[in-house]
Design a protein around this motif. Sequence first.
Motif, PDB file in Angstrom:
ATOM      1  N   SER A  85      33.338  50.882  28.204  1.00  0.00           N
ATOM      2  CA  SER A  85      33.679  49.782  27.286  1.00  0.00           C
ATOM      3  C   SER A  85      34.481  48.700  28.000  1.00  0.00           C
ATOM      4  O   SER A  85      34.290  47.509  27.739  1.00  0.00           O
ATOM      5  N   MET A  86      35.375  49.098  28.912  1.00  0.00           N
ATOM      6  CA  MET A  86      36.130  48.114  29.702  1.00  0.00           C
ATOM      7  C   MET A  86      35.166  47.238  30.500  1.00  0.00           C
ATOM      8  O   MET A  86      35.359  46.020  30.602  1.00  0.00           O
ATOM      9  N   LYS A  87      34.157  47.859  31.079  1.00  0.00           N
ATOM     10  CA  LYS A  87      33.167  47.102  31.859  1.00  0.00           C
ATOM     11  C   LYS A  87      32.435  46.105  30.972  1.00  0.00           C
ATOM     12  O   LYS A  87      32.210  44.955  31.367  1.00  0.00           O
ATOM     13  N   GLN A  88      32.076  46.524  29.773  1.00  0.00           N
ATOM     14  CA  GLN A  88      31.383  45.625  28.853  1.00  0.00           C
ATOM     15  C   GLN A  88      32.284  44.465  28.434  1.00  0.00           C
ATOM     16  O   GLN A  88      31.852  43.303  28.380  1.00  0.00           O
ATOM     17  N   ILE A  89      33.543  44.771  28.150  1.00  0.00           N
ATOM     18  CA  ILE A  89      34.496  43.736  27.732  1.00  0.00           C
ATOM     19  C   ILE A  89      34.700  42.713  28.848  1.00  0.00           C
ATOM     20  O   ILE A  89      34.648  41.501  28.608  1.00  0.00           O
ATOM     21  N   THR A  90      34.928  43.183  30.078  1.00  0.00           N
ATOM     22  CA  THR A  90      35.170  42.225  31.170  1.00  0.00           C
ATOM     23  C   THR A  90      33.911  41.418  31.476  1.00  0.00           C
ATOM     24  O   THR A  90      34.011  40.242  31.820  1.00  0.00           O
ATOM     25  N   THR A  91      32.755  42.021  31.322  1.00  0.00           N
ATOM     26  CA  THR A  91      31.504  41.278  31.548  1.00  0.00           C
ATOM     27  C   THR A  91      31.337  40.186  30.499  1.00  0.00           C
ATOM     28  O   THR A  91      30.906  39.072  30.812  1.00  0.00           O
ATOM     29  N   GLN A  92      31.727  40.479  29.263  1.00  0.00           N
ATOM     30  CA  GLN A  92      31.652  39.457  28.207  1.00  0.00           C
ATOM     31  C   GLN A  92      32.627  38.311  28.477  1.00  0.00           C
ATOM     32  O   GLN A  92      32.285  37.150  28.281  1.00  0.00           O
ATOM     33  N   TRP A  93      33.832  38.614  28.948  1.00  0.00           N
ATOM     34  CA  TRP A  93      34.853  37.596  29.154  1.00  0.00           C
ATOM     35  C   TRP A  93      34.641  36.812  30.435  1.00  0.00           C
ATOM     36  O   TRP A  93      34.942  35.619  30.492  1.00  0.00           O
ATOM     37  N   PHE A  94      34.169  37.473  31.495  1.00  0.00           N
ATOM     38  CA  PHE A  94      34.124  36.844  32.816  1.00  0.00           C
ATOM     39  C   PHE A  94      32.735  36.751  33.411  1.00  0.00           C
ATOM     40  O   PHE A  94      32.587  36.316  34.539  1.00  0.00           O
ATOM     41  N   GLU A  95      31.744  37.219  32.685  1.00  0.00           N
ATOM     42  CA  GLU A  95      30.358  37.240  33.149  1.00  0.00           C
ATOM     43  C   GLU A  95      30.179  38.100  34.386  1.00  0.00           C
ATOM     44  O   GLU A  95      29.241  37.923  35.150  1.00  0.00           O
ATOM     45  N   LYS A  96      31.138  39.011  34.610  1.00  0.00           N
ATOM     46  CA  LYS A  96      30.999  40.014  35.659  1.00  0.00           C
ATOM     47  C   LYS A  96      31.946  41.165  35.362  1.00  0.00           C
ATOM     48  O   LYS A  96      32.954  41.007  34.674  1.00  0.00           O
ATOM     49  N   ASP A  97      31.609  42.308  35.895  1.00  0.00           N
ATOM     50  CA  ASP A  97      32.404  43.510  35.699  1.00  0.00           C
ATOM     51  C   ASP A  97      33.601  43.464  36.649  1.00  0.00           C
ATOM     52  O   ASP A  97      33.436  43.428  37.857  1.00  0.00           O
ATOM     53  N   LEU A  98      34.803  43.435  36.103  1.00  0.00           N
ATOM     54  CA  LEU A  98      36.017  43.380  36.918  1.00  0.00           C
ATOM     55  C   LEU A  98      36.780  44.707  36.926  1.00  0.00           C
ATOM     56  O   LEU A  98      37.929  44.752  37.359  1.00  0.00           O
ATOM     57  N   VAL A  99      36.142  45.770  36.448  1.00  0.00           N
ATOM     58  CA  VAL A  99      36.818  47.062  36.395  1.00  0.00           C
ATOM     59  C   VAL A  99      36.821  47.690  37.785  1.00  0.00           C
ATOM     60  O   VAL A  99      35.773  47.882  38.402  1.00  0.00           O
ATOM     61  N   LEU A 100      38.022  47.982  38.268  1.00  0.00           N
ATOM     62  CA  LEU A 100      38.202  48.582  39.593  1.00  0.00           C
ATOM     63  C   LEU A 100      38.156  50.109  39.474  1.00  0.00           C
ATOM     64  O   LEU A 100      38.175  50.649  38.370  1.00  0.00           O
ATOM     65  N   PRO A 101      38.120  50.804  40.602  1.00  0.00           N
ATOM     66  CA  PRO A 101      38.145  52.270  40.538  1.00  0.00           C
ATOM     67  C   PRO A 101      39.363  52.754  39.757  1.00  0.00           C
ATOM     68  O   PRO A 101      40.453  52.194  39.874  1.00  0.00           O
ATOM     69  N   SER A 102      39.155  53.780  38.970  1.00  0.00           N
ATOM     70  CA  SER A 102      40.214  54.266  38.084  1.00  0.00           C
ATOM     71  C   SER A 102      41.239  55.117  38.825  1.00  0.00           C
ATOM     72  O   SER A 102      40.949  55.728  39.853  1.00  0.00           O
ATOM     73  N   ILE A 103      42.433  55.118  38.261  1.00  0.00           N
ATOM     74  CA  ILE A 103      43.501  55.976  38.765  1.00  0.00           C
ATOM     75  C   ILE A 103      43.510  57.211  37.878  1.00  0.00           C
ATOM     76  O   ILE A 103      43.807  57.125  36.684  1.00  0.00           O
ATOM     77  N   ARG A 104      43.140  58.333  38.469  1.00  0.00           N
ATOM     78  CA  ARG A 104      43.035  59.574  37.710  1.00  0.00           C
ATOM     79  C   ARG A 104      44.400  60.113  37.338  1.00  0.00           C
ATOM     80  O   ARG A 104      45.383  59.917  38.057  1.00  0.00           O
ATOM     81  N   GLU A 105      44.427  60.786  36.238  1.00  0.00           N
ATOM     82  CA  GLU A 105      45.644  61.477  35.829  1.00  0.00           C
ATOM     83  C   GLU A 105      45.795  62.698  36.728  1.00  0.00           C
ATOM     84  O   GLU A 105      44.897  63.535  36.799  1.00  0.00           O
ATOM     85  N   SER A 106      46.910  62.757  37.461  1.00  0.00           N
ATOM     86  CA  SER A 106      47.109  63.854  38.401  1.00  0.00           C
ATOM     87  C   SER A 106      48.585  64.022  38.731  1.00  0.00           C
ATOM     88  O   SER A 106      49.302  63.027  38.917  1.00  0.00           O
ATOM     89  N   GLU A 107      48.997  65.255  38.843  1.00  0.00           N
ATOM     90  CA  GLU A 107      50.360  65.567  39.263  1.00  0.00           C
ATOM     91  C   GLU A 107      50.556  65.299  40.757  1.00  0.00           C
ATOM     92  O   GLU A 107      51.683  65.259  41.242  1.00  0.00           O
TER      93      GLU A 107
END
Length: 184
Positions: free
Chosen positions: A121-143
């Motif tokens: 959904s983040m990818k879809q939102i950024t594509t709608q706002w900026f006409e490109k996917d601005l989602v970077l690699p995610s930071i995983r939840e980790s100890e």
Amino acid sequence: MIPSDDALDTVQDYLAGSGTGALTLGRRLKSVAKLFNYCLIDAPPQRSQISLTVIGASDGLMIPVEASVKGLQSLIRTLELINELKEEDETFGGRVLGVVPFRDRWVGLRRTTESESNIESMKQITTQWFEKDLVLPSIRESEKFKQAINRGLTLHEMGQEDLAYPIEVLVDKIYSLDGKHDKS
């Protein structure tokens, strides 16, 4: 690194009442710009005068977004705020360098369905706002992040290259602001 303290509440009130709050930090940073290559500011995740001021002073914006429904709503509000600033101030130069999903939950070697759906959904939102996917690699939840800090080690030294990769991408994006710095 300059940590904030409780005086930030006083600054919030001053900025809100000054009428030029969104421009104040930018003017102050210009006076010391030659002393630093970069100034990273972690603004609170809320629609406040502090956040407006930080966004208004920015050349580049990284938007951390929790990989949750709440995070998606926050992303939309942040993008709306940035758009308002652009409409109000033609000199606003902040550009969104990327959206950084965090608290990306994995079970074993697989991302959870919830995280997968929210990051898509983040990818879809950024594509709608900026006409490109601005989602970077995610930071995983980790100890492992806390363990690295507590041990005074890097993620690479702990054999956690996969966890280090998103941080390396962030650094590259920051360096892309001026293109003059070699990341070594």
